[in-house]
Design a protein around this motif. Sequence first.
Motif, PDB file in Angstrom:
ATOM      1  N   CYS B   3       0.834  -1.210   0.000  1.00  0.00           N
ATOM      2  CA  CYS B   3       0.000   0.000   0.000  1.00  0.00           C
ATOM      3  C   CYS B   3       0.868   1.260   0.000  1.00  0.00           C
ATOM      4  CB  CYS B   3      -0.913   0.017   1.227  1.00  0.00           C
ATOM      5  SG  CYS B   3      -2.198  -1.246   1.159  1.00  0.00           S
ATOM      6  N   HIS B  36      -3.169  -1.644  -8.182  1.00  0.00           N
ATOM      7  CA  HIS B  36      -3.309  -1.935  -6.749  1.00  0.00           C
ATOM      8  C   HIS B  36      -4.522  -1.208  -6.172  1.00  0.00           C
ATOM      9  CE1 HIS B  36      -2.021  -2.465  -2.493  1.00  0.00           C
ATOM     10  NE2 HIS B  36      -2.611  -1.273  -2.376  1.00  0.00           N
ATOM     11  N   CYS B  40      -7.872  -2.339  -3.763  1.00  0.00           N
ATOM     12  CA  CYS B  40      -7.606  -2.067  -2.343  1.00  0.00           C
ATOM     13  C   CYS B  40      -8.492  -0.912  -1.872  1.00  0.00           C
ATOM     14  CB  CYS B  40      -6.130  -1.720  -2.140  1.00  0.00           C
ATOM     15  SG  CYS B  40      -5.716  -1.270  -0.443  1.00  0.00           S
ATOM     16  N   CYS B  43      -6.579   2.069  -0.177  1.00  0.00           N
ATOM     17  CA  CYS B  43      -5.833   2.926  -1.110  1.00  0.00           C
ATOM     18  C   CYS B  43      -6.797   3.695  -2.023  1.00  0.00           C
ATOM     19  CB  CYS B  43      -4.840   2.103  -1.926  1.00  0.00           C
ATOM     20  SG  CYS B  43      -3.389   1.646  -0.947  1.00  0.00           S
TER      21      CYS B  43
END
Lengths: 194, 180
Positions: B3, B36, B40, B43
């Motif tokens: 992250c 990502h 996520c 995030c």
Amino acid sequence: MDDPDVALMLAFSKGQEEAFVELYNRHRDRIVSYTRRMLGNQAQAEEAAQDVFLKLYRARETYAPRSRFSTFLYRIATNHCLNLNARVERKLVRPDVEAANRPAPERAAGTRQDAELERKRLRETLNTALASLPERQRAALLLVHYEGMSYREAAGAIEVSESAIKSLIHRARSAMMRELEPELRNDRGVLHAV
Amino acid sequence: MRCEDARAALDTSRYGDTDRAGEPGAKPAVEQARAHVEGCTECEAFAERAAALDRMLALDEPQPPGPGFDTRFFARLEEERQSRKRRGLWRWTWALVPAGVAAAVALVGLPARAPTPTDGAAQGEHAVLAEIPPEDMALVMELELLEDLPVLERLEEVEAFELLETIEAEELEAILGEAE
Ligand SMILES: [Zn+2]
């Protein structure tokens, strides 16, 4: 180097005073904005901006174009602000610190006047958050965010490596996000509207 | 991608990375970060707050300097020019002095650390002056030349002597003393 400001500075260093005036006119407002954001106080910022241009004036005898002119000028400005802040240390005049601690009011920006007040409050909160950043982080963020510098230029202005600049900016933004958390969390388009 | 790395990459890409555009590896990091973020939640929230931060930063618009700024600046600049002119004369006089004074200072028994002419900025001059011991400073003050032209003329005479070393200390004191 394809930088008209470098050409002006070289002309000035050969004795053309009007080239200096041109440089002053071109960069005055931006340098005043930069010193204000660095120092957090308009009166102090104006005095500091003038100091920066006087230092530029004195630099004509030793000037050598090793970078873009803006990198050179902002290096003078950054060093000057860092020195000033070091001198006043904790006595640094901060913008309305209480504004940051005031809870965000319930959003009901009905009238235009409310919106204007809200905008003012947010600006004060923002300035307080900027003022609370460590100086190099603040300088790095201001140079790339407001002055539109590339990482390389900002690195030259603060005299650190490019990777250090990226790290400074990431830390600055992270700190700002923590500091402004309530405002940013509540931002359901309110910032768009004001 | 962790992250923290994804967030750092997002922040870095925010201001472009034009200086490194040609380097392999720079862009993929951003693309990895974007991939990502899509998977996520935390995030994703970070990315939203980052965008809100940008909107907040945009509230602080540049303000032109207040009235009278230019007048004040150009007055300060004029002051600077005048003081440079004065310092210029000061430097010019020192340029005439060193051979004579350095020798004189040595011969009259003062440390031979007469100030060297400096073409540096005011700060450099202050630094040089600050280093001069008080006894030497007295001599320097005596030689505050332009206000004391006879001394300057005398110094030119001193410089004209081919064998300075042969002058007795007393003689030099007398020369410098005469001009007082
Ligand atoms: Zn994540």
